[in-house]
Design a protein around this motif. Structure first.
Motif, mmCIF file in Angstrom:
data_model
loop_
_atom_site.group_PDB
_atom_site.id
_atom_site.type_symbol
_atom_site.label_atom_id
_atom_site.label_comp_id
_atom_site.label_asym_id
_atom_site.label_seq_id
_atom_site.Cartn_x
_atom_site.Cartn_y
_atom_site.Cartn_z
ATOM 1 N N HIS A 65 36.393 32.570 31.602
ATOM 2 C CA HIS A 65 35.939 32.286 32.963
ATOM 3 C C HIS A 65 37.097 31.879 33.870
ATOM 4 O O HIS A 65 37.098 32.197 35.065
ATOM 5 N N VAL A 66 38.108 31.217 33.325
ATOM 6 C CA VAL A 66 39.263 30.802 34.127
ATOM 7 C C VAL A 66 40.008 32.034 34.637
ATOM 8 O O VAL A 66 40.269 32.171 35.837
ATOM 9 N N ASP A 67 40.342 32.940 33.741
ATOM 10 C CA ASP A 67 41.082 34.146 34.103
ATOM 11 C C ASP A 67 40.274 35.027 35.056
ATOM 12 O O ASP A 67 40.804 35.524 36.051
ATOM 13 N N VAL A 68 38.996 35.201 34.743
ATOM 14 C CA VAL A 68 38.140 36.059 35.562
ATOM 15 C C VAL A 68 37.973 35.480 36.960
ATOM 16 O O VAL A 68 38.023 36.221 37.954
ATOM 17 N N ASP A 69 37.802 34.170 37.083
ATOM 18 C CA ASP A 69 37.665 33.557 38.404
ATOM 19 C C ASP A 69 38.899 33.813 39.261
ATOM 20 O O ASP A 69 38.785 34.152 40.443
ATOM 21 N N VAL A 70 40.078 33.655 38.682
ATOM 22 C CA VAL A 70 41.315 33.901 39.428
ATOM 23 C C VAL A 70 41.403 35.374 39.823
ATOM 24 O O VAL A 70 41.699 35.700 40.976
ATOM 25 N N LEU A 71 41.135 36.268 38.877
ATOM 26 C CA LEU A 71 41.218 37.702 39.167
ATOM 27 C C LEU A 71 40.212 38.117 40.238
ATOM 28 O O LEU A 71 40.545 38.909 41.126
ATOM 29 N N ARG A 72 39.015 37.594 40.179
ATOM 30 C CA ARG A 72 38.005 37.928 41.199
ATOM 31 C C ARG A 72 38.472 37.486 42.589
ATOM 32 O O ARG A 72 38.290 38.208 43.566
ATOM 33 N N ARG A 73 39.040 36.306 42.677
ATOM 34 C CA ARG A 73 39.528 35.832 43.979
ATOM 35 C C ARG A 73 40.662 36.706 44.496
ATOM 36 O O ARG A 73 40.744 37.005 45.684
ATOM 37 N N LYS A 74 41.563 37.121 43.605
ATOM 38 C CA LYS A 74 42.728 37.898 44.022
ATOM 39 C C LYS A 74 42.395 39.373 44.267
ATOM 40 O O LYS A 74 43.050 40.016 45.080
ATOM 41 N N LEU A 75 41.408 39.906 43.555
ATOM 42 C CA LEU A 75 41.145 41.348 43.611
ATOM 43 C C LEU A 75 39.925 41.725 44.445
ATOM 44 O O LEU A 75 39.545 42.895 44.489
ATOM 45 N N GLY A 76 39.295 40.764 45.085
ATOM 46 C CA GLY A 76 38.203 41.064 46.007
ATOM 47 C C GLY A 76 37.036 41.785 45.389
ATOM 48 O O GLY A 76 36.259 41.206 44.644
ATOM 49 N N ASP A 77 36.909 43.082 45.645
ATOM 50 C CA ASP A 77 35.730 43.835 45.190
ATOM 51 C C ASP A 77 35.886 44.439 43.793
ATOM 52 O O ASP A 77 35.096 45.275 43.383
ATOM 53 N N TRP A 78 36.898 43.995 43.043
ATOM 54 C CA TRP A 78 37.085 44.458 41.665
ATOM 55 C C TRP A 78 35.857 44.130 40.837
ATOM 56 O O TRP A 78 35.325 43.018 40.894
ATOM 57 N N LYS A 79 35.391 45.090 40.087
ATOM 58 C CA LYS A 79 34.233 44.905 39.211
ATOM 59 C C LYS A 79 34.727 44.594 37.809
ATOM 60 O O LYS A 79 35.467 45.370 37.202
ATOM 61 N N VAL A 80 34.310 43.451 37.286
ATOM 62 C CA VAL A 80 34.695 43.031 35.936
ATOM 63 C C VAL A 80 33.994 43.946 34.938
ATOM 64 O O VAL A 80 32.770 44.090 34.982
ATOM 65 N N PRO A 81 34.758 44.571 34.042
ATOM 66 C CA PRO A 81 34.096 45.387 33.009
ATOM 67 C C PRO A 81 33.410 44.467 31.993
ATOM 68 O O PRO A 81 33.399 43.247 32.152
ATOM 69 N N GLU A 82 32.878 45.054 30.956
ATOM 70 C CA GLU A 82 32.288 44.233 29.895
ATOM 71 C C GLU A 82 33.313 43.187 29.471
ATOM 72 O O GLU A 82 34.504 43.480 29.382
#
Length: 192
Positions: free
Chosen positions: A94-111
């Protein structure tokens, strides 16, 4: 039951600046294709706000280290290319994904597979599930390339990749990794 090797994975680790919420200072990605761990790629970037002292004490990166680094926007296309996989893997994801979501905007997290949660489920008697403890318990740092050190993104992503492969071998199938075999049903949470 599909073998876990049928998916392509990318294992990620981020190092932050110590702010709340954390901003990205370093990111690493390690591909796993056909069950084989690839070479890590990493990016040092200049965060929007300075690195706090306590963050430097963890990963060793200073504001001077990133002073001449590009902003994240300059490496976004390379990062998105590295993240192009069937599944994302991280320890305490969740830590890594939260940072990536903030930085990448509309990036869709895969499985998403979280090696912390997987280790708790597949290795119930280990004791500590901190990445460093699991690295030591399973000798995941053996033959680490020279120059990679703990708490830096490339090292942490590489040992997390080794941990994932270790856990995947125990699980044997994608369904077992997902926690959807052995009577747990098909309503497994999104974060594995």
């Amino acid at each position: 039951m599909p073998d876990w090797h049928t998916l392509t994975y990318v294992v990620v680790d981020v190092e932050g600046n110590g702010q709340r919420p954390p901003d990205l200072v370093e990111l690493a990605a390690v591909p796993i294709v056909g069950g084989v761990i690839g070479e890590p790629v990493s990016w040092l970037v200049k965060p929007d706000t300075p690195i706090k002292h306590f963050a430097t004490r963890i990963h060793g990166l200073t504001n001077k280290d990133v002073a001449d680094c590009p902003p994240f926007a300059d490496v976004t296309d390379h990062v998105l290319a590295a993240l192009d996989a069937d599944a994302l893997v991280a320890h305490n994801a969740h830590v890594d994904v939260d940072v990536l979501r903030r930085k990448l905007g509309d990036w869709k997290v895969p499985e998403l597979f979280d090696t912390l949660k997987l280790a708790r489920r597949l290795l119930p008697d280990v004791g500590s599930y901190k990445l460093g403890s699991l690295v030591e318990a399973f000798r995941l740092a053996d033959e680490i390339p020279e120059g990679l050190t703990p708490h830096r993104a490339a090292y942490d992503a590489l040992v997390a990749a080794r941990l994932f492969v270790h856990l995947a071998a125990k699980a044997r199938s994608v369904e077992e990794l997902r926690g959807t075999s052995g009577g747990e049903g098909d309503d497994a949470p999104a974060l594995f």
